[in-house]
Design a protein around this motif. Sequence first.
Motif, PDB file in Angstrom:
ATOM      1  N   GLY A  36       4.221   4.931   2.326  1.00  0.00           N
ATOM      2  CA  GLY A  36       4.964   3.683   2.341  1.00  0.00           C
ATOM      3  C   GLY A  36       4.156   2.591   1.682  1.00  0.00           C
ATOM      4  O   GLY A  36       2.928   2.608   1.725  1.00  0.00           O
ATOM      5  N   VAL A  37       4.853   1.662   1.062  1.00  0.00           N
ATOM      6  CA  VAL A  37       4.207   0.524   0.420  1.00  0.00           C
ATOM      7  C   VAL A  37       4.897  -0.742   0.913  1.00  0.00           C
ATOM      8  O   VAL A  37       5.902  -1.174   0.347  1.00  0.00           O
ATOM      9  CB  VAL A  37       4.286   0.629  -1.127  1.00  0.00           C
ATOM     10  N   PRO A  38       4.374  -1.342   2.013  1.00  0.00           N
ATOM     11  CA  PRO A  38       4.983  -2.571   2.544  1.00  0.00           C
ATOM     12  C   PRO A  38       4.949  -3.691   1.508  1.00  0.00           C
ATOM     13  O   PRO A  38       4.012  -3.795   0.719  1.00  0.00           O
ATOM     14  CB  PRO A  38       4.098  -2.923   3.738  1.00  0.00           C
ATOM     15  N   HIS A  78      -0.020  10.497  -7.441  1.00  0.00           N
ATOM     16  CA  HIS A  78      -0.119   9.097  -7.055  1.00  0.00           C
ATOM     17  C   HIS A  78       1.266   8.526  -6.760  1.00  0.00           C
ATOM     18  O   HIS A  78       2.280   9.071  -7.197  1.00  0.00           O
ATOM     19  CB  HIS A  78      -0.833   8.269  -8.131  1.00  0.00           C
ATOM     20  N   PHE A  79       1.271   7.445  -5.975  1.00  0.00           N
ATOM     21  CA  PHE A  79       2.496   6.728  -5.640  1.00  0.00           C
ATOM     22  C   PHE A  79       2.493   5.378  -6.330  1.00  0.00           C
ATOM     23  O   PHE A  79       1.495   4.666  -6.299  1.00  0.00           O
ATOM     24  CB  PHE A  79       2.607   6.503  -4.126  1.00  0.00           C
ATOM     25  N   LYS A  80       3.629   5.027  -6.921  1.00  0.00           N
ATOM     26  CA  LYS A  80       3.814   3.709  -7.525  1.00  0.00           C
ATOM     27  C   LYS A  80       4.797   2.900  -6.685  1.00  0.00           C
ATOM     28  O   LYS A  80       5.749   3.450  -6.124  1.00  0.00           O
ATOM     29  CB  LYS A  80       4.370   3.833  -8.940  1.00  0.00           C
ATOM     30  N   ASP A  81       4.553   1.607  -6.626  1.00  0.00           N
ATOM     31  CA  ASP A  81       5.439   0.681  -5.939  1.00  0.00           C
ATOM     32  C   ASP A  81       6.727   0.533  -6.750  1.00  0.00           C
ATOM     33  O   ASP A  81       6.680   0.331  -7.964  1.00  0.00           O
ATOM     34  CB  ASP A  81       4.723  -0.670  -5.814  1.00  0.00           C
ATOM     35  N   VAL A  82       7.861   0.672  -6.079  1.00  0.00           N
ATOM     36  CA  VAL A  82       9.147   0.462  -6.745  1.00  0.00           C
ATOM     37  C   VAL A  82       9.984  -0.596  -6.018  1.00  0.00           C
ATOM     38  O   VAL A  82      11.171  -0.733  -6.268  1.00  0.00           O
ATOM     39  CB  VAL A  82       9.959   1.780  -6.874  1.00  0.00           C
TER      40      VAL A  82
END
Length: 150
Positions: A36-38, A78-82
């Motif tokens: 998760g990216v708050p 990797h995870f990118k913020d969307v």
Amino acid sequence: GLTPSAVTDRFAVGPLNPQFLDPIQDVGVQEDFAAGVPSLGAPGNGNTAILIEARGFQMLPDGTADAGSATAWFTVGHFKDVGIETLPLWSLAHPGDVPVPADNAGAGIVNLNGSEFLQLRISMFLPPTVGPFDPGAVLDRWSIRFTHDQ
């Protein structure tokens, strides 16, 4: 911004000579890495929030990890913020917008085929406005999938 990093203990992944499968991020079907990216800790739309790397170790005859057999680190993904906290974009490649550590030898968990033990390194990329006690990106859970022939 801050770039905190965590390294797991070495953990056994299975029987002799595992062949690792690329992690899948198919929400609601198979989520090998869930993150998760708050919004408060988001690095900005399209920017990398979490880098996941792994290195492998061989097994000693007593079933423990051989510390001297460590491979180089390899990018698992990797995870990118969307802009949607619970649905960051997963990619198996090196991120192009943040520096990959100098001791990273390439992308692909398959580079660790045959390693009976793994160790993960998880790096978070936070925006300059986030302090050490503010919420940032989170890695909730993971599954390491492999095949073997015994």
